[in-house]
Design a protein around this motif. Structure first.
Motif, PDB file in Angstrom:
ATOM      1  N   GLY A   1      -0.520   8.612  -8.412  1.00  0.00           N
ATOM      2  CA  GLY A   1      -1.520   8.288  -7.405  1.00  0.00           C
ATOM      3  C   GLY A   1      -1.914   6.821  -7.344  1.00  0.00           C
ATOM      4  O   GLY A   1      -2.973   6.473  -6.822  1.00  0.00           O
TER       5      GLY A   1
ATOM      6  N   ASP B   1      -2.316   3.208  -5.998  1.00  0.00           N
ATOM      7  CA  ASP B   1      -2.548   2.859  -4.590  1.00  0.00           C
ATOM      8  C   ASP B   1      -1.688   1.696  -4.101  1.00  0.00           C
ATOM      9  O   ASP B   1      -1.251   1.684  -2.959  1.00  0.00           O
ATOM     10  CB  ASP B   1      -4.020   2.488  -4.389  1.00  0.00           C
ATOM     11  CG  ASP B   1      -4.932   3.626  -4.784  1.00  0.00           C
ATOM     12  OD1 ASP B   1      -5.105   4.541  -3.965  1.00  0.00           O
ATOM     13  OD2 ASP B   1      -5.445   3.618  -5.923  1.00  0.00           O
TER      14      ASP B   1
ATOM     15  N   LYS C   1       0.244   4.399   0.120  1.00  0.00           N
ATOM     16  CA  LYS C   1      -0.124   5.487   1.028  1.00  0.00           C
ATOM     17  C   LYS C   1       0.392   5.219   2.450  1.00  0.00           C
ATOM     18  O   LYS C   1       0.743   6.140   3.162  1.00  0.00           O
ATOM     19  CB  LYS C   1      -1.649   5.669   1.055  1.00  0.00           C
ATOM     20  CG  LYS C   1      -2.293   5.834  -0.325  1.00  0.00           C
ATOM     21  CD  LYS C   1      -2.139   7.243  -0.900  1.00  0.00           C
ATOM     22  CE  LYS C   1      -2.053   7.236  -2.430  1.00  0.00           C
ATOM     23  NZ  LYS C   1      -3.252   6.796  -3.142  1.00  0.00           N
ATOM     24  N   THR C   2       0.430   3.952   2.842  1.00  0.00           N
ATOM     25  CA  THR C   2       0.822   3.627   4.221  1.00  0.00           C
ATOM     26  C   THR C   2       2.164   2.899   4.305  1.00  0.00           C
ATOM     27  O   THR C   2       2.653   2.640   5.406  1.00  0.00           O
ATOM     28  CB  THR C   2      -0.237   2.708   4.871  1.00  0.00           C
ATOM     29  OG1 THR C   2      -0.262   1.469   4.139  1.00  0.00           O
ATOM     30  CG2 THR C   2      -1.630   3.321   4.828  1.00  0.00           C
TER      31      THR C   2
ATOM     32  N   GLU D   1       7.648  15.149  -0.314  1.00  0.00           N
ATOM     33  CA  GLU D   1       6.301  15.650   0.024  1.00  0.00           C
ATOM     34  C   GLU D   1       6.322  16.545   1.265  1.00  0.00           C
ATOM     35  O   GLU D   1       7.089  16.337   2.161  1.00  0.00           O
ATOM     36  CB  GLU D   1       5.345  14.482   0.264  1.00  0.00           C
ATOM     37  CG  GLU D   1       5.026  13.789  -1.042  1.00  0.00           C
ATOM     38  CD  GLU D   1       4.303  12.463  -0.815  1.00  0.00           C
ATOM     39  OE1 GLU D   1       3.695  12.257   0.249  1.00  0.00           O
ATOM     40  OE2 GLU D   1       4.357  11.642  -1.739  1.00  0.00           O
TER      41      GLU D   1
ATOM     42  N   LYS E   1      -9.146   7.298 -10.702  1.00  0.00           N
ATOM     43  CA  LYS E   1      -9.383   8.302  -9.668  1.00  0.00           C
ATOM     44  C   LYS E   1     -10.790   8.884  -9.812  1.00  0.00           C
ATOM     45  O   LYS E   1     -11.533   9.001  -8.841  1.00  0.00           O
ATOM     46  CB  LYS E   1      -8.336   9.407  -9.779  1.00  0.00           C
ATOM     47  CG  LYS E   1      -8.384  10.387  -8.617  1.00  0.00           C
ATOM     48  CD  LYS E   1      -7.409  11.540  -8.811  1.00  0.00           C
ATOM     49  CE  LYS E   1      -5.998  11.195  -8.355  1.00  0.00           C
ATOM     50  NZ  LYS E   1      -5.022  12.234  -8.734  1.00  0.00           N
TER      51      LYS E   1
ATOM     52  N   LYS F   1       9.337   9.514  -0.834  1.00  0.00           N
ATOM     53  CA  LYS F   1       8.400  10.219   0.030  1.00  0.00           C
ATOM     54  C   LYS F   1       8.947  11.551   0.555  1.00  0.00           C
ATOM     55  O   LYS F   1       8.193  12.414   0.932  1.00  0.00           O
ATOM     56  CB  LYS F   1       7.996   9.327   1.217  1.00  0.00           C
ATOM     57  CG  LYS F   1       7.237   8.075   0.797  1.00  0.00           C
ATOM     58  CD  LYS F   1       5.786   8.397   0.454  1.00  0.00           C
ATOM     59  CE  LYS F   1       5.068   7.218  -0.147  1.00  0.00           C
ATOM     60  NZ  LYS F   1       4.242   6.497   0.803  1.00  0.00           N
TER      61      LYS F   1
ATOM     62  N   LYS G   1      -9.599   1.912  -6.695  1.00  0.00           N
ATOM     63  CA  LYS G   1      -8.211   1.738  -6.314  1.00  0.00           C
ATOM     64  C   LYS G   1      -7.465   1.136  -7.501  1.00  0.00           C
ATOM     65  O   LYS G   1      -8.052   0.446  -8.334  1.00  0.00           O
ATOM     66  CB  LYS G   1      -8.093   0.780  -5.127  1.00  0.00           C
ATOM     67  CG  LYS G   1      -8.800   1.284  -3.877  1.00  0.00           C
ATOM     68  CD  LYS G   1      -7.811   1.960  -2.958  1.00  0.00           C
ATOM     69  CE  LYS G   1      -8.438   2.410  -1.664  1.00  0.00           C
ATOM     70  NZ  LYS G   1      -8.382   3.871  -1.507  1.00  0.00           N
TER      71      LYS G   1
ATOM     72  N   ASN H   1       0.861  -1.189   0.000  1.00  0.00           N
ATOM     73  CA  ASN H   1       0.000   0.000   0.000  1.00  0.00           C
ATOM     74  C   ASN H   1       0.898   1.240   0.000  1.00  0.00           C
ATOM     75  O   ASN H   1       1.634   1.479   0.947  1.00  0.00           O
ATOM     76  CB  ASN H   1      -0.884  -0.041   1.248  1.00  0.00           C
ATOM     77  CG  ASN H   1      -1.840   1.124   1.309  1.00  0.00           C
ATOM     78  OD1 ASN H   1      -1.555   2.222   0.833  1.00  0.00           O
ATOM     79  ND2 ASN H   1      -3.000   0.893   1.899  1.00  0.00           N
TER      80      ASN H   1
END
Ligand code: C2E
Ligand code: MG
Ligand code: MG
Ligand code: MG
Length: 291
Positions: free
Chosen positions: A251, A253, A51-52, A291, A227, A288, A232, A49
């Motif tokens: 983007g 996922d 995002k996490t 950001e 999106k 990352k 997803k 994932n």
């Protein structure tokens, strides 16, 4: 027919083709015995994932360890299982085993993981699919949201029938993904009727993403379409770190590919979970910090 009239091409290919057919028939017979002989097992490939940075899902992939041939690829035996009807009992076994395994990981104290299971077209048309899924979830005590069924675009042909079926499956609370997205010959119209949660971008699109502007255009189109449709996206077959930047920017996922892990056994997932997780975090870290 005289020999001279037969095109040379045919003479050349014939022995090979008939060998192939005999071999195929033999393989089909052996396939029927394989289920009872417990020659099948599942491997699981982590999905990271983005995002996490966590591994919160895996795809179950069936394996056949043949007593004398050794490992037979699913690309080879799944089509035979489909044509011979064996996919119905085999598919059931795969679903049961995958759900039971997801539950075992939970009991071992691993974080909750969704398990994705590939469906064959024959299973979609089997009478009691919805009931069977329900029963398996009940028996294994796996929460429905931790099961994702993967269908392919080739199954979207019969829109009315499949739409109804997928809605019934959604009512149970499971997730639906479209596998190998973009490789089928179907129109996109099913996307507005089907209750889909996830698209899996086929690895043929991401393989050369960093070198081929056309692949890049297609992938970014899929990402932006997903999106807007609130789906997803899983990118499949990611092998190199260079393929990541574009997907992360766009983007995407989830990432599934050899870069993070090949499909591995259930035991390897439990024993190496922390290590797999750390590896994912380390690889993603450099993307990352901006950001
Ligand atoms: P799929 O569902 O699209 O599965 C992904 C395939 O890509 C898997 O091959 C996986 O090992 C491979 N893969 C994943 N990451 C990478 C990568 O980074 N590089 C490369 N080169 N390959 C990668 P596998 O396990 O050989 O399965 C092939 C196909 O066989 C599957 O494609 C699926 O269509 C079918 N299949 C596998 N297991 C099952 C099953 O349990 N049920 C059904 N119905 N079909 C299955
Ligand atoms: Mg799949
Ligand atoms: Mg795929
Ligand atoms: Mg495939």
């Amino acid at each position: 027919r005289e020999a001279s009239q037969i095109p040379q091409r045919v003479l050349f290919y014939k022995p090979y083709m008939s060998n192939g057919l005999a071999d195929r028939l033999l393989l089909e017979q052996e396939l029927h015995k394989a289920l009872a002989n417990e020659e099948f097992y599942l491997d699981f490939q982590p999905q990271v994932n983005i995002k996490t940075d966590k591994i919160d899902s895996v795809e179950a992939l069936v394996r056949w360890r043949h007593p004398t041939r050794g490992f037979v690829s699913p690309e080879q035996f799944i089509p035979i299982a489909e044509e011979s009807g064996l996919i119905i009992p085999l598919g059931k076994w795969i679903l049961e085993t995958a759900c039971a395994q997801a539950k075992i990981w939970r009991e071992q104290g691993l974080p909750p993981m969704k398990v994705a299971v590939n469906l064959s077209i024959g299973q979609l048309f089997q009478q009691d699919l919805v009931h069977m899924v329900q029963e398996i979830l009940q028996c294994t005590k796996l929460e429905p949201k931790y099961l994702q069924l993967e269908i392919t675009e080739s199954m979207t042909m019969n829109i009315d029938q499949i739409t109804q079926l997928l809605h019934e499956l959604k009512t149970i609370g499971i997730q639906i993904a479209v596998d190998d997205f973009g490789t089928g010959y179907s129109s996109l119209s099913y996307l507005k009727d089907f209750p889909i949660d996830c698209l899996k971008i086929d690895r043929t699109f991401v393989r050369n993403i960093q070198h081929n502007p056309n692949d890049e255009a297609l992938v970014s189109m899929i990402l932006s379409m997903a999106k807007h449709l609130r789906l997803k996206v899983v990118a499949e077959g990611i092998e190199e770190v260079e393929q990541l930047a574009f997907l992360i920017d766009g983007g995407c996922d989830y990432i599934q590919g050899y870069l993070f892990s090949k499909p591995i056994s259930a035991e390897e997932i439990s024993n190496n979970f922390k290590e797999l997780h750390r590896r994912a975090r380390d690889v993603l870290k450099e993307f990352k910090y901006e950001e």
